[in-house]
Each structure stands twice: as C-alpha cells, then as structure tokens.
Design a protein around this motif. Sequence first.
Motif, PDB file in Angstrom:
ATOM      1  N   MET A   1       0.451  -5.297 -23.894  1.00  0.00           N
ATOM      2  CA  MET A   1       0.898  -6.099 -25.013  1.00  0.00           C
ATOM      3  C   MET A   1      -0.248  -6.939 -25.561  1.00  0.00           C
ATOM      4  SD  MET A   1       4.823  -7.258 -24.129  1.00  0.00           S
ATOM      5  CE  MET A   1       4.427  -8.225 -22.721  1.00  0.00           C
ATOM      6  N   GLN A   2      -1.155  -7.307 -24.679  1.00  0.00           N
ATOM      7  CA  GLN A   2      -2.276  -8.140 -25.085  1.00  0.00           C
ATOM      8  C   GLN A   2      -3.073  -7.466 -26.209  1.00  0.00           C
ATOM      9  OE1 GLN A   2      -4.930  -8.942 -21.881  1.00  0.00           O
ATOM     10  NE2 GLN A   2      -6.519  -9.776 -23.179  1.00  0.00           N
ATOM     11  N   PHE A   3      -3.355  -6.191 -26.070  1.00  0.00           N
ATOM     12  CA  PHE A   3      -4.141  -5.490 -27.071  1.00  0.00           C
ATOM     13  C   PHE A   3      -3.294  -5.096 -28.275  1.00  0.00           C
ATOM     14  CE2 PHE A   3      -6.264  -4.622 -22.992  1.00  0.00           C
ATOM     15  CZ  PHE A   3      -7.454  -5.295 -23.258  1.00  0.00           C
ATOM     16  N   PHE A   4      -2.023  -4.802 -28.046  1.00  0.00           N
ATOM     17  CA  PHE A   4      -1.131  -4.399 -29.130  1.00  0.00           C
ATOM     18  C   PHE A   4      -0.892  -5.559 -30.095  1.00  0.00           C
ATOM     19  CE2 PHE A   4       3.191  -3.610 -30.801  1.00  0.00           C
ATOM     20  CZ  PHE A   4       2.944  -2.415 -31.455  1.00  0.00           C
ATOM     21  N   TRP A   5      -0.653  -6.760 -29.549  1.00  0.00           N
ATOM     22  CA  TRP A   5      -0.388  -7.929 -30.386  1.00  0.00           C
ATOM     23  C   TRP A   5      -1.647  -8.715 -30.741  1.00  0.00           C
ATOM     24  CZ3 TRP A   5       4.299  -9.905 -27.143  1.00  0.00           C
ATOM     25  CH2 TRP A   5       5.400  -9.114 -27.430  1.00  0.00           C
ATOM     26  N   ARG A   6      -2.769  -8.385 -30.094  1.00  0.00           N
ATOM     27  CA  ARG A   6      -4.057  -9.051 -30.323  1.00  0.00           C
ATOM     28  C   ARG A   6      -3.975 -10.562 -30.073  1.00  0.00           C
ATOM     29  NH1 ARG A   6      -7.095  -5.815 -35.118  1.00  0.00           N
ATOM     30  NH2 ARG A   6      -6.511  -3.776 -34.367  1.00  0.00           N
ATOM     31  N   VAL A   7      -3.440 -10.899 -28.904  1.00  0.00           N
ATOM     32  CA  VAL A   7      -3.396 -12.294 -28.467  1.00  0.00           C
ATOM     33  C   VAL A   7      -4.045 -12.383 -27.084  1.00  0.00           C
ATOM     34  CG1 VAL A   7      -1.324 -12.916 -29.777  1.00  0.00           C
ATOM     35  CG2 VAL A   7      -1.090 -12.032 -27.476  1.00  0.00           C
ATOM     36  N   ALA A   8      -4.504 -13.562 -26.768  1.00  0.00           N
ATOM     37  CA  ALA A   8      -5.159 -13.773 -25.486  1.00  0.00           C
ATOM     38  C   ALA A   8      -4.166 -13.627 -24.344  1.00  0.00           C
ATOM     39  CB  ALA A   8      -5.796 -15.155 -25.451  1.00  0.00           C
ATOM     40  N   GLU A   9      -4.674 -13.261 -23.171  1.00  0.00           N
ATOM     41  CA  GLU A   9      -3.830 -13.061 -21.990  1.00  0.00           C
ATOM     42  C   GLU A   9      -3.090 -14.337 -21.603  1.00  0.00           C
ATOM     43  OE1 GLU A   9      -4.374 -11.809 -17.316  1.00  0.00           O
ATOM     44  OE2 GLU A   9      -5.970 -11.375 -18.748  1.00  0.00           O
ATOM     45  N   ASN A  10      -3.769 -15.486 -21.679  1.00  0.00           N
ATOM     46  CA  ASN A  10      -3.098 -16.736 -21.296  1.00  0.00           C
ATOM     47  C   ASN A  10      -1.984 -17.100 -22.281  1.00  0.00           C
ATOM     48  OD1 ASN A  10      -4.908 -17.310 -23.323  1.00  0.00           O
ATOM     49  ND2 ASN A  10      -5.566 -19.255 -22.457  1.00  0.00           N
ATOM     50  N   THR A  11      -2.151 -16.817 -23.565  1.00  0.00           N
ATOM     51  CA  THR A  11      -1.098 -17.066 -24.548  1.00  0.00           C
ATOM     52  C   THR A  11       0.080 -16.135 -24.311  1.00  0.00           C
ATOM     53  OG1 THR A  11      -2.748 -17.729 -26.173  1.00  0.00           O
ATOM     54  CG2 THR A  11      -0.566 -17.163 -27.004  1.00  0.00           C
ATOM     55  N   LEU A  12      -0.217 -14.886 -24.048  1.00  0.00           N
ATOM     56  CA  LEU A  12       0.836 -13.906 -23.805  1.00  0.00           C
ATOM     57  C   LEU A  12       1.659 -14.259 -22.573  1.00  0.00           C
ATOM     58  CD1 LEU A  12       2.050 -11.277 -24.798  1.00  0.00           C
ATOM     59  CD2 LEU A  12       0.437 -10.069 -23.346  1.00  0.00           C
ATOM     60  N   SER A  13       1.014 -14.753 -21.532  1.00  0.00           N
ATOM     61  CA  SER A  13       1.750 -15.113 -20.315  1.00  0.00           C
ATOM     62  C   SER A  13       2.724 -16.255 -20.587  1.00  0.00           C
ATOM     63  CB  SER A  13       0.788 -15.489 -19.195  1.00  0.00           C
ATOM     64  OG  SER A  13       0.119 -16.694 -19.486  1.00  0.00           O
ATOM     65  N   VAL A  14       2.359 -17.188 -21.444  1.00  0.00           N
ATOM     66  CA  VAL A  14       3.260 -18.287 -21.800  1.00  0.00           C
ATOM     67  C   VAL A  14       4.437 -17.762 -22.626  1.00  0.00           C
ATOM     68  CG1 VAL A  14       3.458 -20.434 -23.117  1.00  0.00           C
ATOM     69  CG2 VAL A  14       1.468 -20.046 -21.668  1.00  0.00           C
ATOM     70  N   VAL A  15       4.160 -16.876 -23.564  1.00  0.00           N
ATOM     71  CA  VAL A  15       5.214 -16.322 -24.414  1.00  0.00           C
ATOM     72  C   VAL A  15       6.213 -15.525 -23.578  1.00  0.00           C
ATOM     73  CG1 VAL A  15       5.690 -14.684 -26.276  1.00  0.00           C
ATOM     74  CG2 VAL A  15       3.802 -16.299 -26.495  1.00  0.00           C
ATOM     75  N   VAL A  16       5.718 -14.675 -22.702  1.00  0.00           N
ATOM     76  CA  VAL A  16       6.605 -13.854 -21.868  1.00  0.00           C
ATOM     77  C   VAL A  16       7.469 -14.742 -20.981  1.00  0.00           C
ATOM     78  CG1 VAL A  16       6.661 -12.190 -19.971  1.00  0.00           C
ATOM     79  CG2 VAL A  16       5.157 -11.807 -21.926  1.00  0.00           C
ATOM     80  N   ARG A  17       6.873 -15.763 -20.371  1.00  0.00           N
ATOM     81  CA  ARG A  17       7.643 -16.667 -19.513  1.00  0.00           C
ATOM     82  C   ARG A  17       8.714 -17.399 -20.311  1.00  0.00           C
ATOM     83  NH1 ARG A  17       3.692 -19.575 -17.318  1.00  0.00           N
ATOM     84  NH2 ARG A  17       3.795 -21.134 -18.938  1.00  0.00           N
ATOM     85  N   ASP A  18       8.373 -17.903 -21.503  1.00  0.00           N
ATOM     86  CA  ASP A  18       9.344 -18.626 -22.323  1.00  0.00           C
ATOM     87  C   ASP A  18      10.489 -17.726 -22.781  1.00  0.00           C
ATOM     88  OD1 ASP A  18       7.846 -20.891 -22.000  1.00  0.00           O
ATOM     89  OD2 ASP A  18       6.971 -20.852 -24.027  1.00  0.00           O
ATOM     90  N   VAL A  19      10.173 -16.500 -23.155  1.00  0.00           N
ATOM     91  CA  VAL A  19      11.216 -15.565 -23.582  1.00  0.00           C
ATOM     92  C   VAL A  19      12.138 -15.220 -22.418  1.00  0.00           C
ATOM     93  CG1 VAL A  19      11.626 -13.201 -24.385  1.00  0.00           C
ATOM     94  CG2 VAL A  19       9.900 -14.610 -25.511  1.00  0.00           C
ATOM     95  N   CYS A  20      11.580 -14.993 -21.236  1.00  0.00           N
ATOM     96  CA  CYS A  20      12.407 -14.688 -20.060  1.00  0.00           C
ATOM     97  C   CYS A  20      13.328 -15.852 -19.713  1.00  0.00           C
ATOM     98  CB  CYS A  20      11.529 -14.336 -18.866  1.00  0.00           C
ATOM     99  SG  CYS A  20      10.717 -12.741 -19.016  1.00  0.00           S
ATOM    100  N   HIS A  21      12.819 -17.077 -19.776  1.00  0.00           N
ATOM    101  CA  HIS A  21      13.665 -18.250 -19.510  1.00  0.00           C
ATOM    102  C   HIS A  21      14.781 -18.364 -20.549  1.00  0.00           C
ATOM    103  CE1 HIS A  21      11.615 -19.936 -16.104  1.00  0.00           C
ATOM    104  NE2 HIS A  21      10.455 -19.928 -16.729  1.00  0.00           N
ATOM    105  N   ALA A  22      14.472 -18.106 -21.811  1.00  0.00           N
ATOM    106  CA  ALA A  22      15.488 -18.191 -22.869  1.00  0.00           C
ATOM    107  C   ALA A  22      16.575 -17.143 -22.675  1.00  0.00           C
ATOM    108  CB  ALA A  22      14.838 -18.029 -24.241  1.00  0.00           C
ATOM    109  N   ILE A  23      16.182 -15.933 -22.305  1.00  0.00           N
ATOM    110  CA  ILE A  23      17.169 -14.876 -22.051  1.00  0.00           C
ATOM    111  C   ILE A  23      18.068 -15.251 -20.886  1.00  0.00           C
ATOM    112  CG2 ILE A  23      17.425 -12.498 -21.233  1.00  0.00           C
ATOM    113  CD1 ILE A  23      14.902 -11.832 -22.898  1.00  0.00           C
ATOM    114  N   CYS A  24      17.471 -15.750 -19.809  1.00  0.00           N
ATOM    115  CA  CYS A  24      18.262 -16.145 -18.641  1.00  0.00           C
ATOM    116  C   CYS A  24      19.241 -17.254 -18.972  1.00  0.00           C
ATOM    117  CB  CYS A  24      17.345 -16.585 -17.510  1.00  0.00           C
ATOM    118  SG  CYS A  24      16.468 -15.216 -16.742  1.00  0.00           S
TER     119      CYS A  24
END
Length: 108
Positions: A1-24
């Motif tokens: 996803m990092q290369f597909f969305w062209r965002v840094a790895e640390n930004t992507l890790s925050v986004v994925v964590r926030d989305v998972c928490h919101a879904i839960c």
Amino acid sequence: MQFFWRVAENTLSVVVRDVCHAICEEYVDGVMTAPSTPEDWRQLADGFLKNWNISNCVAAIDGTHIDIRKPASSGSLYHNYKDFFSIIFLAIVDSDYKFVCCDLGCEY
C-alpha cells in the motif's frame, strides 16, 4: 500500500491502525457479541451438535503468536519460548466460524 498510495510507511501505519480501531468500535456490538444468557449458550451448543455432531461443545478456541519487533525497554517481557518476540492472539468461534470473542496483545 505504501507504494500504491505513495505515502510514507510511518504515515500508513497510523492510517491503518486508526481505520482498524474505527471498524472495531462501529461493528463490535453487532458482529461479535459474547453469549450472556443460558439460551444463548444452548444455541451455540445446538449449532455444534447440528453442524459437527459434537455434543456438549459451545465454542472452539485457538491461539497463535504474532511475531513483532522487540518493544523498547521491554526486556524479555515479549520474548516467548519459541525464541522470538511476539504478542498472543486468542480467538473463540462458534460452529459457523463466527467470532464469539477474541483477545490480542497479551505478552508472554
């Protein structure tokens, strides 16, 4: 996803964590509700008897170690007997493979 969305790895890790928490938070009450009445437990037992021909069973339980990088200042807290650092994932499912309860994050 990092290369597909062209965002840094640390930004992507925050986004994925926030989305998972919101879904839960949104779906935990409707999707994963632990039995609270004797009738709920009987329905689970009936499902195992009907689907798998196993009597007196209300759930299946399993767990696994999830490999992690050693947390800072944790010493040997997350080091397991398999000689790597991990957190433990424990899941309980009904006869239709639906989660009844799960726990993630216990150190060993």
